[in-house]
Write a protein that holds these residues in place. Structure first.
Motif, mmCIF file in Angstrom:
data_model
loop_
_atom_site.group_PDB
_atom_site.id
_atom_site.type_symbol
_atom_site.label_atom_id
_atom_site.label_comp_id
_atom_site.label_asym_id
_atom_site.label_seq_id
_atom_site.Cartn_x
_atom_site.Cartn_y
_atom_site.Cartn_z
ATOM 1 N N ASN A 318 0.846 -1.200 0.000
ATOM 2 C CA ASN A 318 0.000 0.000 0.000
ATOM 3 C C ASN A 318 0.876 1.243 0.000
ATOM 4 O O ASN A 318 1.863 1.316 0.749
ATOM 5 C CB ASN A 318 -0.901 0.042 1.232
ATOM 6 N N LEU A 319 0.535 2.200 -0.843
ATOM 7 C CA LEU A 319 1.147 3.521 -0.826
ATOM 8 C C LEU A 319 0.048 4.502 -0.419
ATOM 9 O O LEU A 319 -1.028 4.520 -1.011
ATOM 10 C CB LEU A 319 1.697 3.898 -2.195
ATOM 11 N N THR A 320 0.333 5.329 0.585
ATOM 12 C CA THR A 320 -0.676 6.251 1.120
ATOM 13 C C THR A 320 -0.150 7.678 1.113
ATOM 14 O O THR A 320 0.940 7.944 1.654
ATOM 15 C CB THR A 320 -1.053 5.856 2.562
ATOM 16 N N ASN A 321 -0.904 8.576 0.457
ATOM 17 C CA ASN A 321 -0.615 10.016 0.469
ATOM 18 C C ASN A 321 0.833 10.321 0.077
ATOM 19 O O ASN A 321 1.526 11.090 0.738
ATOM 20 C CB ASN A 321 -0.923 10.601 1.861
ATOM 21 N N ARG A 373 4.755 3.904 2.720
ATOM 22 C CA ARG A 373 4.795 2.650 1.961
ATOM 23 C C ARG A 373 4.729 1.508 2.950
ATOM 24 O O ARG A 373 5.558 1.417 3.860
ATOM 25 C CB ARG A 373 6.082 2.555 1.148
ATOM 26 N N LYS A 374 3.739 0.629 2.786
ATOM 27 C CA LYS A 374 3.553 -0.457 3.739
ATOM 28 C C LYS A 374 3.437 -1.782 3.008
ATOM 29 O O LYS A 374 2.583 -1.950 2.136
ATOM 30 C CB LYS A 374 2.294 -0.211 4.573
ATOM 31 N N LEU A 375 4.324 -2.728 3.354
ATOM 32 C CA LEU A 375 4.275 -4.063 2.782
ATOM 33 C C LEU A 375 3.389 -4.963 3.628
ATOM 34 O O LEU A 375 3.305 -4.804 4.849
ATOM 35 C CB LEU A 375 5.677 -4.661 2.697
ATOM 36 N N GLY A 376 2.741 -5.940 2.972
ATOM 37 C CA GLY A 376 1.884 -6.879 3.676
ATOM 38 C C GLY A 376 2.666 -8.008 4.313
ATOM 39 O O GLY A 376 3.907 -8.019 4.339
ATOM 40 N N LEU A 377 1.939 -9.001 4.803
ATOM 41 C CA LEU A 377 2.529 -10.124 5.523
ATOM 42 C C LEU A 377 3.358 -11.002 4.588
ATOM 43 O O LEU A 377 2.917 -11.362 3.496
ATOM 44 C CB LEU A 377 1.398 -10.948 6.158
#
Length: 649
Positions: A318-321, A373-377
């Motif tokens: 996920n990329l946020t703002n 920037r957030k990577l998943g499991l």
């Protein structure tokens, strides 16, 4: 124009060609295809007289001019980009230097200057430089780079400069060996359109299906030492080849059935007196029969199976703002992006829109100014563009580097097979990684990725420097791939085979198409398959897209605001286009006026009596001609720039 008659050529005891006949006529558009090692490059060498056939003849019309673009660039020196592009005739450079010397010294009234000017005009010199500049711009050179020394350029840009020289030269037969390898999408689209109107014949080797489909009117397939010519483009060739192979097998099987029946009759009745004459007749029939040879086996295809990555959670990245800018140029402002497990997303949009920037942000290779920037499991990331240059050990051999892949589960034999699919065959696997070209390193990087694939794979132009079987192998591998894929490519065939979602990026805005490339073509209303890759703002937003740009909102108030902004944007674009068209009309009139005056002056200077009647007038006319030539260059460049803007508006 060009004729090959009963040509035979062999190397090391192996016959490459036997009984080869070929004719290329004016305006032919011919694609040369065949498996690696079939002899495509050898055929080019024979035509170029770099090699000679063992038997047969290669002949060319004496009036025919030939131009050739090789795959690899040649050594360069201090000559500038523009000098290379205009060096189509040796006298051009010499005369241009004489004119420049006198113009700088203010001695344009000298006899040497007048003589050089007359010769320069006679060889079309005043048309050559503007034409070269126009072509260089089409190949993405900036005006400031025209005087840049060639030795300062990378290999890809060197090839573009030599390609420009060929197009300026306009040979009767243009021979191209993988001409699209070093072009970005915009340059490739320009080049493809330019060749559609080219006056000469074209013979090309290319692994770009879209390029072949757009330009060729016949395909020559080199297979088992023979040349088979098919009418139509590459897609037509594939259909005809399949039909020809089916017909050949049908004819062969039918004859084998007939032979078996005749042999059975002979064996049964030759000893019987009442049937002996008939048996003898059948024997003679067999002796006279022209036996069909079994059709050649099809080109080898390799079925590849690869280890699969560990499974991630449903949300992969996920990329946020996200805010990202380079200096004063803002690429993204409040950008939102999400990819889920199993997504296969292709990024499309104009050059400079931020596609590669997006991949780098997803890979964690680029530090953005704001956002998250957030990577998943359980997500493991591999970025292909970075992999090729940073993750290879130059001291190892190709095979050693492949076998050293961390987490590799394939056997050594499977690893060799995979290397062969990506053009590392025979002794090539023992080459040092340190001496590999950029394209070879890219191919080796692909092998390493496929030997131990991540579950989030990010790829920037992975098919560059691959031949068609290698592209097929990569496509097959990625179809098996159970992870998440985000990629950029200019290969329409590859995109069609892989992509399940299309993300259009322009001016920091993301527009999702929840379907494959054909779905995108239909909904975007693109002019062509290739042009759609770099198209401007699309006209349709998929209503079922899971992810929307930061400016999206589901409320009624926000939708109305969007509609108002879009209406204003359409009005602004319409006004801009109107202003550009007015400016284009004025620029075109200016070019026409200057060209007419230049032609008028040239005719006056052609009058030899003028030099005796009024020498002063000759000097004035020469000075005016120099001034008009300079003005015409500027006016032509302005007109071409405006024409390009109108096309994009």
């Amino acid at each position: 124009m060009l004729t090959l008659n009963e040509v035979e050529k062999g190397f090391g005891g192996r016959i490459l060609f036997s009984g080869v006949n070929l004719q290329i006529n004016a305006r032919d558009r011919v694609g040369l295809v065949g498996p690696n090692g079939a002899g495509k490059s050898t055929l080019f060498s024979l035509i170029l007289k770099e090699d000679t056939p063992d038997s047969g003849t290669v002949s060319m019309d004496k009036r025919c001019t030939l131009g050739y673009l090789p795959q690899e660039s040649t050594p360069t020196g201090d000559e500038t980009v523009l000098q290379v592009a205009t060096s189509v005739r040796p006298e051009f450079t010499k005369l241009r230097a004489i004119l420049s010397k006198h113009e700088a010294a203010g001695t344009t009234d000298s006899a040497e200057y007048a003589d050089a000017q007359a010769q320069f005009d006679e060889i079309g010199g005043y048309h050559l430089e503007p034409k070269a500049k126009r072509i260089l711009r089409g190949l993405a050179f900036r005006e400031s780079e025209f005087d840049r020394p060639m030795r300062e350029l990378s290999g890809g840009w060197v090839m573009r400069a030599y390609l420009a020289r060929l197009l300026v030269m306009e040979p009767d037969l243009l021979m191209l060996d993988e001409p699209t390898n070093h072009l970005d999408l915009h340059s490739l689209q320009w080049f493809q359109n330019y060749l559609k109107g080219y006056n000469g014949a074209i013979l090309m080797i290319s692994h770009d299906r879209e390029f072949l489909n757009a330009l060729t009117d016949s395909i020559i397939h080199i297979f088992h030492g023979k040349l088979h010519r098919y009418r139509g483009n590459y897609d037509a060739f594939l259909k005809q080849k399949e039909q020809r192979e089916e017909q050949a097998w049908a004819a062969y099987r039918a004859q084998q059935t007939e032979i078996k029946k005749i042999e059975e009759f002979i064996a049964r009745f030759r000893a019987k007196a009442t049937k002996a004459a008939q048996a003898q007749s059948r024997i003679k029939q067999l002796e006279k029969m022209e036996r069909l040879q079994p059709p050649s086996p099809p080109e080898a295809t390799v079925t590849l199976r690869f280890p699969q990555p560990r499974q991630t959670g449903q949300k992969v990245v996920n990329l946020t703002n996200i805010h990202q800018a380079y200096g004063k140029t803002t690429v993204y402002e409040g950008m939102e992006f999400a990819a889920e497990r199993g997504d296969r997303i292709v990024l499309v949009g104009p050059n400079g829109a931020g596609k590669s920037t997006m991949l780098k942000i997803l890979a964690g290779e680029l530090e953005f100014q704001q956002g998250e920037r957030k990577l998943g499991l359980n997500v493991d990331v591999a970025y292909f563009a970075q992999y090729r240059s940073l993750m290879l050990n130059g001291a190892r051999s190709v095979l050693e580097e492949a076998l050293s892949t961390q987490g590799r589960q394939a056997t050594e034999q499977d690893t060799r097979t995979l290397l062969g699919c990506f053009l590392f065959r025979g002794d090539d696997v023992h080459k040092s990684v340190g001496v590999l070209s950029g394209g070879e390193k890219g191919r080796l990087a692909l092998v390493k990725i496929l030997l131990n694939p991540p579950n989030l794979l990010l790829m920037d132009e992975p098919t560059t420097h691959l031949d068609m079987p290698s592209i097929d192998a990569l496509t097959q591998a990625l179809k098996q791939f159970q992870g998440t894929l985000v990629f950029i490519s200019h290969d329409v065939y590859f995109i069609r085979g892989i992509a399940e979602k299309v993300l259009h990026i322009e001016a920091g805005k993301l527009t999702w198409y929840a379907g494959g490339y054909d779905y995108y073509l239909e909904k975007s209303g693109a002019d062509s398959e290739r042009a759609a890759l770099t198209a401007g703002q699309p006209i349709y937003v998929a209503p079922d897209a899971k992810v929307k740009s930061a400016s999206s909102d589901s409320s009624t108030r926000k939708t109305k605001e969007q509609k108002r902004q879009e209406a204003e944007e359409r009005q602004r674009r319409a006004q801009e286009r109107k202003e550009l068209e007015t400016a284009l009309h004025k620029a075109e009139s200016r070019v026409t006026t200057l060209e007419a005056r230049r032609e008028e002056i040239t005719k006056l200077l052609d009058d030899s009596g003028l030099y005796q009647r009024d020498p002063g007038a000759v000097i004035k006319l020469n000075r005016e001609l120099v001034q008009i030539t300079d003005e015409l260059e500027t006016a032509t460049a302005n007109w071409e720039e405006l024409a390009g803007k109108v096309e994009l508006a």
